[in-house]
Each structure stands twice: as C-alpha cells, then as structure tokens.
Design a protein around this motif. Structure first.
Motif, PDB file in Angstrom:
ATOM      1  N   LEU A 146       0.826  -1.202   0.000  1.00 26.24           N
ATOM      2  CA  LEU A 146       0.000   0.000   0.000  1.00 26.24           C
ATOM      3  C   LEU A 146       0.862   1.254   0.000  1.00 26.24           C
ATOM      4  O   LEU A 146       1.841   1.349   0.757  1.00 26.24           O
ATOM      5  CB  LEU A 146      -0.930   0.018   1.223  1.00 26.24           C
ATOM      6  CG  LEU A 146      -2.314  -0.603   1.004  1.00 26.24           C
ATOM      7  CD1 LEU A 146      -2.185  -2.097   0.743  1.00 26.24           C
ATOM      8  CD2 LEU A 146      -3.214  -0.336   2.202  1.00 26.24           C
ATOM      9  N   PRO A 147       0.534   2.228  -0.833  1.00 33.29           N
ATOM     10  CA  PRO A 147       1.299   3.471  -0.869  1.00 33.29           C
ATOM     11  C   PRO A 147       0.922   4.393   0.291  1.00 33.29           C
ATOM     12  O   PRO A 147      -0.139   4.249   0.905  1.00 33.29           O
ATOM     13  CB  PRO A 147       0.889   4.097  -2.209  1.00 33.29           C
ATOM     14  CG  PRO A 147      -0.494   3.568  -2.447  1.00 33.29           C
ATOM     15  CD  PRO A 147      -0.512   2.181  -1.869  1.00 33.29           C
ATOM     16  N   LEU A 148       1.814   5.333   0.589  1.00 35.60           N
ATOM     17  CA  LEU A 148       1.628   6.275   1.690  1.00 35.60           C
ATOM     18  C   LEU A 148       1.642   7.705   1.177  1.00 35.60           C
ATOM     19  O   LEU A 148       2.401   8.045   0.263  1.00 35.60           O
ATOM     20  CB  LEU A 148       2.759   6.125   2.708  1.00 35.60           C
ATOM     21  CG  LEU A 148       2.978   4.762   3.357  1.00 35.60           C
ATOM     22  CD1 LEU A 148       4.243   4.795   4.215  1.00 35.60           C
ATOM     23  CD2 LEU A 148       1.771   4.377   4.193  1.00 35.60           C
ATOM     24  N   LEU A 149       0.811   8.530   1.796  1.00 38.36           N
ATOM     25  CA  LEU A 149       0.862   9.977   1.593  1.00 38.36           C
ATOM     26  C   LEU A 149       1.054  10.577   2.978  1.00 38.36           C
ATOM     27  O   LEU A 149       0.253  10.320   3.884  1.00 38.36           O
ATOM     28  CB  LEU A 149      -0.430  10.488   0.963  1.00 38.36           C
ATOM     29  CG  LEU A 149      -0.498  11.995   0.686  1.00 38.36           C
ATOM     30  CD1 LEU A 149       0.522  12.390  -0.386  1.00 38.36           C
ATOM     31  CD2 LEU A 149      -1.901  12.393   0.246  1.00 38.36           C
ATOM     32  N   GLY A 150       2.115  11.355   3.165  1.00 35.11           N
ATOM     33  CA  GLY A 150       2.398  11.895   4.486  1.00 35.11           C
ATOM     34  C   GLY A 150       2.366  13.407   4.510  1.00 35.11           C
ATOM     35  O   GLY A 150       2.778  14.057   3.548  1.00 35.11           O
ATOM     36  N   PHE A 151       1.869  13.959   5.615  1.00 32.75           N
ATOM     37  CA  PHE A 151       1.919  15.414   5.817  1.00 32.75           C
ATOM     38  C   PHE A 151       3.103  15.746   6.709  1.00 32.75           C
ATOM     39  O   PHE A 151       3.290  15.149   7.769  1.00 32.75           O
ATOM     40  CB  PHE A 151       0.619  15.915   6.449  1.00 32.75           C
ATOM     41  CG  PHE A 151      -0.513  16.015   5.474  1.00 32.75           C
ATOM     42  CD1 PHE A 151      -0.673  17.132   4.677  1.00 32.75           C
ATOM     43  CD2 PHE A 151      -1.405  14.963   5.338  1.00 32.75           C
ATOM     44  CE1 PHE A 151      -1.709  17.215   3.755  1.00 32.75           C
ATOM     45  CE2 PHE A 151      -2.444  15.028   4.424  1.00 32.75           C
ATOM     46  CZ  PHE A 151      -2.594  16.163   3.625  1.00 32.75           C
ATOM     47  N   GLN A 152       3.919  16.683   6.249  1.00 29.86           N
ATOM     48  CA  GLN A 152       5.037  17.199   7.020  1.00 29.86           C
ATOM     49  C   GLN A 152       4.579  18.421   7.808  1.00 29.86           C
ATOM     50  O   GLN A 152       3.510  18.977   7.552  1.00 29.86           O
ATOM     51  CB  GLN A 152       6.180  17.593   6.083  1.00 29.86           C
ATOM     52  CG  GLN A 152       6.896  16.418   5.453  1.00 29.86           C
ATOM     53  CD  GLN A 152       7.978  15.848   6.368  1.00 29.86           C
ATOM     54  OE1 GLN A 152       7.989  16.116   7.563  1.00 29.86           O
ATOM     55  NE2 GLN A 152       8.881  15.045   5.812  1.00 29.86           N
ATOM     56  N   SER A 153       5.391  18.847   8.770  1.00 30.61           N
ATOM     57  CA  SER A 153       5.021  20.013   9.562  1.00 30.61           C
ATOM     58  C   SER A 153       6.262  20.699  10.095  1.00 30.61           C
ATOM     59  O   SER A 153       7.360  20.141  10.081  1.00 30.61           O
ATOM     60  CB  SER A 153       4.115  19.608  10.725  1.00 30.61           C
ATOM     61  OG  SER A 153       4.831  18.818  11.658  1.00 30.61           O
ATOM     62  N   ASN A 154       6.055  21.918  10.593  1.00 30.85           N
ATOM     63  CA  ASN A 154       7.110  22.660  11.277  1.00 30.85           C
ATOM     64  C   ASN A 154       6.751  22.876  12.743  1.00 30.85           C
ATOM     65  O   ASN A 154       7.195  23.840  13.353  1.00 30.85           O
ATOM     66  CB  ASN A 154       7.339  24.021  10.600  1.00 30.85           C
ATOM     67  CG  ASN A 154       8.181  23.895   9.348  1.00 30.85           C
ATOM     68  OD1 ASN A 154       9.034  23.010   9.249  1.00 30.85           O
ATOM     69  ND2 ASN A 154       7.954  24.764   8.382  1.00 30.85           N
ATOM     70  N   ASP A 155       5.949  21.981  13.307  1.00 29.06           N
ATOM     71  CA  ASP A 155       5.544  22.124  14.700  1.00 29.06           C
ATOM     72  C   ASP A 155       6.364  21.188  15.584  1.00 29.06           C
ATOM     73  O   ASP A 155       7.415  20.679  15.168  1.00 29.06           O
ATOM     74  CB  ASP A 155       4.043  21.870  14.852  1.00 29.06           C
ATOM     75  CG  ASP A 155       3.631  20.471  14.402  1.00 29.06           C
ATOM     76  OD1 ASP A 155       4.523  19.628  14.140  1.00 29.06           O
ATOM     77  OD2 ASP A 155       2.419  20.216  14.305  1.00 29.06           O
ATOM     78  N   SER A 156       5.883  20.953  16.789  1.00 28.65           N
ATOM     79  CA  SER A 156       6.636  20.120  17.728  1.00 28.65           C
ATOM     80  C   SER A 156       6.753  18.671  17.270  1.00 28.65           C
ATOM     81  O   SER A 156       7.580  17.919  17.793  1.00 28.65           O
ATOM     82  CB  SER A 156       5.984  20.171  19.117  1.00 28.65           C
ATOM     83  OG  SER A 156       4.645  19.716  19.059  1.00 28.65           O
ATOM     84  N   ALA A 157       5.920  18.278  16.314  1.00 30.23           N
ATOM     85  CA  ALA A 157       5.974  16.904  15.802  1.00 30.23           C
ATOM     86  C   ALA A 157       6.949  16.741  14.646  1.00 30.23           C
ATOM     87  O   ALA A 157       7.141  15.620  14.158  1.00 30.23           O
ATOM     88  CB  ALA A 157       4.579  16.471  15.339  1.00 30.23           C
ATOM     89  N   ALA A 158       7.586  17.817  14.203  1.00 31.81           N
ATOM     90  CA  ALA A 158       8.393  17.782  12.984  1.00 31.81           C
ATOM     91  C   ALA A 158       9.528  16.756  13.067  1.00 31.81           C
ATOM     92  O   ALA A 158       9.742  15.970  12.138  1.00 31.81           O
ATOM     93  CB  ALA A 158       8.948  19.173  12.692  1.00 31.81           C
ATOM     94  N   LYS A 159      10.261  16.768  14.170  1.00 30.07           N
ATOM     95  CA  LYS A 159      11.402  15.852  14.285  1.00 30.07           C
ATOM     96  C   LYS A 159      10.944  14.408  14.300  1.00 30.07           C
ATOM     97  O   LYS A 159      11.556  13.537  13.660  1.00 30.07           O
ATOM     98  CB  LYS A 159      12.196  16.183  15.550  1.00 30.07           C
ATOM     99  CG  LYS A 159      13.499  15.400  15.662  1.00 30.07           C
ATOM    100  CD  LYS A 159      14.319  15.873  16.858  1.00 30.07           C
ATOM    101  CE  LYS A 159      15.640  15.114  16.940  1.00 30.07           C
ATOM    102  NZ  LYS A 159      16.460  15.587  18.109  1.00 30.07           N
ATOM    103  N   SER A 160       9.853  14.135  15.027  1.00 26.88           N
ATOM    104  CA  SER A 160       9.316  12.780  15.071  1.00 26.88           C
ATOM    105  C   SER A 160       8.873  12.328  13.687  1.00 26.88           C
ATOM    106  O   SER A 160       9.142  11.192  13.274  1.00 26.88           O
ATOM    107  CB  SER A 160       8.130  12.721  16.042  1.00 26.88           C
ATOM    108  OG  SER A 160       7.477  11.481  15.970  1.00 26.88           O
ATOM    109  N   LEU A 161       8.191  13.224  12.954  1.00 22.24           N
ATOM    110  CA  LEU A 161       7.737  12.890  11.607  1.00 22.24           C
ATOM    111  C   LEU A 161       8.915  12.599  10.686  1.00 22.24           C
ATOM    112  O   LEU A 161       8.897  11.634   9.923  1.00 22.24           O
ATOM    113  CB  LEU A 161       6.903  14.033  11.036  1.00 22.24           C
ATOM    114  CG  LEU A 161       5.439  14.095  11.425  1.00 22.24           C
ATOM    115  CD1 LEU A 161       4.814  15.386  10.927  1.00 22.24           C
ATOM    116  CD2 LEU A 161       4.682  12.899  10.875  1.00 22.24           C
ATOM    117  N   GLU A 162       9.930  13.445  10.754  1.00 23.55           N
ATOM    118  CA  GLU A 162      11.090  13.262   9.886  1.00 23.55           C
ATOM    119  C   GLU A 162      11.728  11.896  10.116  1.00 23.55           C
ATOM    120  O   GLU A 162      12.069  11.182   9.172  1.00 23.55           O
ATOM    121  CB  GLU A 162      12.102  14.372  10.130  1.00 23.55           C
ATOM    122  CG  GLU A 162      13.317  14.297   9.212  1.00 23.55           C
ATOM    123  CD  GLU A 162      14.296  15.436   9.446  1.00 23.55           C
ATOM    124  OE1 GLU A 162      15.295  15.495   8.702  1.00 23.55           O
ATOM    125  OE2 GLU A 162      14.065  16.243  10.351  1.00 23.55           O
TER     126      GLU A 162
END
Length: 344
Positions: free
Chosen positions: A254-270
């Motif tokens: 299954l393919p993924l589409l991810g939203f990036q952010s510049n908030d407190s979750a940014a490092k975790s997302l990266e």
C-alpha cells in the motif's frame, strides 16, 4: 472545459480567509472577553465529517496554546441515548458549514442550557446552530456549492485562531494570520506540482495518509476526500498509531501519503518517514517541510505552526481535485452523497 466547482471554491480560499479575519474581529473580541471572565475548566467539540476533522486540528491548537483539555462529544448520546453530560463550566464549540444537522444543534443547545459557554463556527448565519449558540464566529465562505467541503473546512481551521492568539497574547500568531491570505495565494501556484503528484496515484485503490500533531486532523480530512471524490479507500493515521498494527499493510504494497510540519511533531515525523522510506515504503509528502523526506509538494511556510495547516490542506485539495479528474470522475458529483447531511 470549465473548472469544477471544487476547484473554483479552492481558488476562493485566500479571499474567504481575508474576509473572515476582517469581519470576525468584533465577534472574536467579545468571545475573548467572555472566556477571560468565565475561564472554562475544559473544552469540548461537536461536529460531523469534515467539520469534525477541523475540530481535531482545533483540539491540538487549543491544548498546545492554552493547556486546556479538549474532548470530542458524541452527538448520538444526546439524540439517541437521551444522555445529558455534565458540561457546566465547559467551553463547547460546534463546527458546521450548514448548521442544519439536528444532532449537532441539539447537543449545543443542551450544553448551553446546562451552563456551558457555547460557540458556533458556522457558515449559514441564519441556521438553527447559530441560534442555539451564545457566541457565533461566522465562517464567511459565501455559498459552498460543491458537495465536497473545501473552503468551509479551511475557514473552520482559521476561525478560532484569532481567539487563541488574543488569549495567549501571541504576536507571532497574530502576524501569521495577517499574512495568511497571501500564503494561500502562493499555495494556489502549486497546481503543476499537485497535478504531477496526482498522476502518481491515478490507479491507486488504497492509500494510507500519515501525519502527527496539528496535521493529524488534515490527514483525517485528506482520507475522507480521497473516499468522497476519488473512490479510493483511504485511512488517516498518526505516525505513532501507525506503528501499532496498521504498519502491517505495507507488506501488501500500500502506498503512503504523508503530511510534514514545522511544529513540535516535525522531528518525530522526519524520523518516522526516513525509516519508512529506508524500509522501501512508497511515500510522498505534502507540507511546509516537505523537502525533508519523499518531497513532492512543499507548501509555503506561514510563520506559525497553527496557520501552516491551511496551505497544506489547500495543496492537498488541488491534488485531490486533479486526482478525481485523471481517474475519470467528476469531483462535483460523488456517488451517493449530497451537500447537506442531517443525522440524529
């Protein structure tokens, strides 16, 4: 070939937000005064569909800004279960484009009767929901004709932010709001990139949408739109929750589409996205930090995490409208759906 109603209404987004910020200055100030005089012990939201996804963003925004716990109410407890929750002293926020769904109206009305400070974020100012609320922050979208909500969702994301800005005395957020219409105008210039990304998913049957923090409600909204207008089975997940079972689906390709952010979750997302890509996941990202991993649709930064979600959402809408079209579907006529849904 004329533009779809959905695309036309996406193009209105900058003017909608500019009009809302100007017109709501006085109602927002009155609400701020009331909240200072009657500080709530907690907050609760009530909504359905896209409006409920806006409430997810509002939850993260309110909790991270004010430290005020926010819960989501279940309208059926009032309409089907005949239950009355103890909401005296709470802030209860209802969000709706039409303001016509009986379950949302009844929940807000009873919350007000029980002593809650009630607020309606609603587009139709003459609606039952607006009449039920003590305070109203109109969305100022004008008529929304497309079945799939776009400008009303974006307006719902923005409507409460001036209140948070004033309560927190956040000059950075205030400035970001002032320039937000310009950032949305810049986002509309991303149509070529959005169209290119849509081609990638032309034949997708399933899609997993990931995010965390403020963008999680955007991921929920994205999954809904992919179902509504593209006929794709999509589900939105926090990257943290994704690890607790749903990750198994990657073994099925299954393919993924991810939203990036510049908030407190940014490092975790990266970190999460880097791990997924290293493991062979098919990932593309949207957002103000989308240059980091799997970059395909980088949105303009707005200067504040709370306002960054609007360009991300608008860019996704450009992508989704195009994806419906390349799949041979009319985004304005999703099967089995209508504009106003009334539930009990």
């Amino acid at each position: 070939m004329s533009d779809s109603l959905m695309l036309q209404e996406c193009l209105e987004a900058p003017s909608v937000i500019r009009r809302q910020l100007r017109a709501n200055a006085e109602p927002a100030a009155r609400l701020v005064e009331a909240l200072r005089l009657r500080p709530p012990a907690f907050a609760a939201t009530v909504a359905r569909g896209s409006s409920d996804h806006a409430c997810t963003v509002l939850k993260y925004a309110t909790e991270s800004t004010l430290g005020l716990p926010v819960v989501s109410l279940s309208p059926s407890l009032y309409t089907l279960g005949q239950t009355r929750l103890r909401l005296a002293g709470a802030l209860v926020i209802a969000v709706s484009q039409s303001g016509a769904s009986p379950d949302v109206v009844q929940t807000l009305r009873q919350a007000r009767e029980d002593g809650a400070l009630t607020v309606a974020l609603v587009n139709v100012e003459e609606s039952e929901l607006a009449r039920a609320a003590e305070f109203v922050l109109p969305l100022h979208c004008g008529e929304e004709r497309a079945v799939a909500a776009t400008k009303s969702y974006l307006a719902s994301l923005a409507a409460f932010l001036p209140v948070l800005s004033a309560l927190k005395s956040d000059a950075t957020l205030s400035q970001a709001l002032e320039h937000l219409p310009e950032r949305l105008e810049e986002t509309l210039l991303l149509s070529p990139e959005a169209h290119a990304l849509a081609e990638r998913y032309r034949f997708a049957e399933n899609l997993l949408v990931l995010a965390r923090g403020l963008h999680f409600g955007v991921a929920q909204e994205a999954a809904l739109k992919l179902k509504e207008i593209c006929g794709i089975h999509a589900e939105g997940y926090s990257t943290a929750e994704f690890e607790h079972g749903p990750k198994r689906l990657l073994a099925e390709g299954l393919p993924l589409l991810g939203f990036q952010s510049n908030d407190s979750a940014a490092k975790s997302l990266e970190g999460a996205y880097a791990t997924l890509v290293a493991g062979g996941a098919d990932l593309r990202t949207i957002g103000p930090a989308a240059h980091q991993v799997g970059a395909h649709l980088r949105t303009p930064g707005t200067g504040h995490p709370l306002t960054d979600v609007l360009p991300s959402t608008l860019a996704f809408y450009l992508f989704a409208e195009r994806l419906a079209s390349v799949r041979g579907l009319n985004p304005d006529q999703p099967a089995l759906l209508q504009k106003v849904t009334k539930t009990l």
